[in-house]
Design an enzyme around this catalytic site. Structure first.
Site, PDB file in Angstrom:
ATOM      1  N   GLY A 288       0.687  -1.354  -0.007  1.00 54.65           N
ATOM      2  CA  GLY A 288       0.053   0.105  -0.018  1.00 54.65           C
ATOM      3  C   GLY A 288       0.802   1.370   0.083  1.00 54.65           C
ATOM      4  O   GLY A 288       2.179   1.192   0.040  1.00 54.65           O
TER       5      GLY A 288
ATOM      6  N   GLY B  32       6.517   0.973   2.891  1.00 53.21           N
ATOM      7  CA  GLY B  32       8.085   0.685   2.876  1.00 53.21           C
ATOM      8  C   GLY B  32       8.351  -0.230   1.627  1.00 53.21           C
ATOM      9  O   GLY B  32       9.304  -0.544   1.528  1.00 53.21           O
ATOM     10  N   LYS B  33       7.388  -0.447   0.695  1.00 52.60           N
ATOM     11  CA  LYS B  33       7.836  -1.190  -0.489  1.00 52.60           C
ATOM     12  C   LYS B  33       9.192  -0.667  -1.196  1.00 52.60           C
ATOM     13  O   LYS B  33       9.906  -1.463  -1.798  1.00 52.60           O
ATOM     14  CB  LYS B  33       6.576  -1.263  -1.699  1.00 52.60           C
TER      15      LYS B  33
ATOM     16  N   ALA C 161      12.329   5.747 -12.902  1.00 55.27           N
ATOM     17  CA  ALA C 161      11.344   6.641 -12.469  1.00 55.27           C
ATOM     18  C   ALA C 161      10.354   6.814 -13.249  1.00 55.27           C
ATOM     19  O   ALA C 161      10.307   7.508 -14.301  1.00 55.27           O
ATOM     20  CB  ALA C 161      12.015   7.768 -11.783  1.00 55.27           C
TER      21      ALA C 161
ATOM     22  N   HIS D 233      13.667  11.013  -2.433  1.00 54.81           N
ATOM     23  CA  HIS D 233      13.918   9.594  -3.057  1.00 54.81           C
ATOM     24  C   HIS D 233      15.371   9.601  -3.522  1.00 54.81           C
ATOM     25  O   HIS D 233      16.314   8.771  -3.329  1.00 54.81           O
ATOM     26  CB  HIS D 233      12.961   9.285  -4.037  1.00 54.81           C
TER      27      HIS D 233
ATOM     28  N   GLU E 276      14.555   9.000 -16.005  1.00 51.85           N
ATOM     29  CA  GLU E 276      13.052   9.355 -15.757  1.00 51.85           C
ATOM     30  C   GLU E 276      12.165   9.038 -17.063  1.00 51.85           C
ATOM     31  O   GLU E 276      12.758   9.817 -18.052  1.00 51.85           O
ATOM     32  CB  GLU E 276      13.032  10.785 -15.366  1.00 51.85           C
TER      33      GLU E 276
ATOM     34  N   ASP F  86      10.190   2.030 -10.430  1.00 57.24           N
ATOM     35  CA  ASP F  86       9.322   2.425  -9.501  1.00 57.24           C
ATOM     36  C   ASP F  86       8.400   3.568  -9.829  1.00 57.24           C
ATOM     37  O   ASP F  86       8.942   4.905 -10.173  1.00 57.24           O
ATOM     38  CB  ASP F  86      10.148   2.957  -8.317  1.00 57.24           C
TER      39      ASP F  86
END
Length: 182
Positions: A21, A25-26, A45, A61, A73, A94
């Site tokens: 969620g 912490g993923k 990203a 980050h 990116e 991510d």
């Protein structure tokens, strides 16, 4: 020399999916997997910065990861980023959730892009860790766009999980192996 280096690195399977969620912490867990691999790290990203809050989050980050990551990116062209990786790299995407959001809001064909992403994950010579949000545990959204997104995210997560060697759920910063080992 490569064999010695490989023995010193923590083994990472070809594809690892890290689910959780918001603020679970993923991302931190996924980054730690990549750090422990001993490979050159590529961070893909998918976020787009539209406001100060997101700009601050991206800056945090970047600072947290440090300078030993190559950041690409790309809100849409994850396949192109994966094509740059070699067997000496580890790739962290991510996240799949923002990538899917970008597709839907840009009115792209989600099914076509998802199939292409899955093929590129298979073709990538580097181990890949992909972060994604688990969005199916909440209430049913009250509008069509949100329901469409939730359903598409659920399908994408299922498709990536089926292809992945390892699937990890992260809650409260704690990893739980759903498939493979942590």
């Amino acid at each position: 020399m490569d064999r010695i280096r490989n023995n010193l690195m923590k083994y990472l399977p070809s594809l690892t999916l890290v689910l959780g969620g918001t603020a679970s912490g993923k991302s931190g867990y996924a980054e730690s997997l990549c750090e422990q691999s001993g490979l050159a790290k590529i961070y893909v990203a998918t976020a787009q910065v539209f406001d100060d809050e997101m700009a601050d989050k991206v800056a945090r980050h970047l600072d947290q990861r440090g300078a030993n990551w190559t950041t690409i990116e790309t809100p849409l062209d994850v396949r192109g980023a994966l094509a740059t990786a070699t067997k000496n790299d580890v790739v962290l995407i991510d996240c799949a959730t923002l990538w899917l959001t970008n597709l839907i809001l840009g009115e792209h064909d989600v099914a076509t892009h998802s199939k292409a992403l899955l093929r590129s994950l298979t073709d990538c010579p580097a181990p890949v860790v992909i972060v994604s949000n688990e969005v199916g545990q909440g209430i049913v959204p009250d509008n069509a766009l949100s329901r469409r997104f939730r359903n598409a995210q659920g399908r994408l997560n299922q498709d990536i999980a089926a292809q992945a060697d390892t699937v990890v759920a992260v809650m409260a910063g704690l990893p739980l192996a759903l498939k493979g080992t942590v």
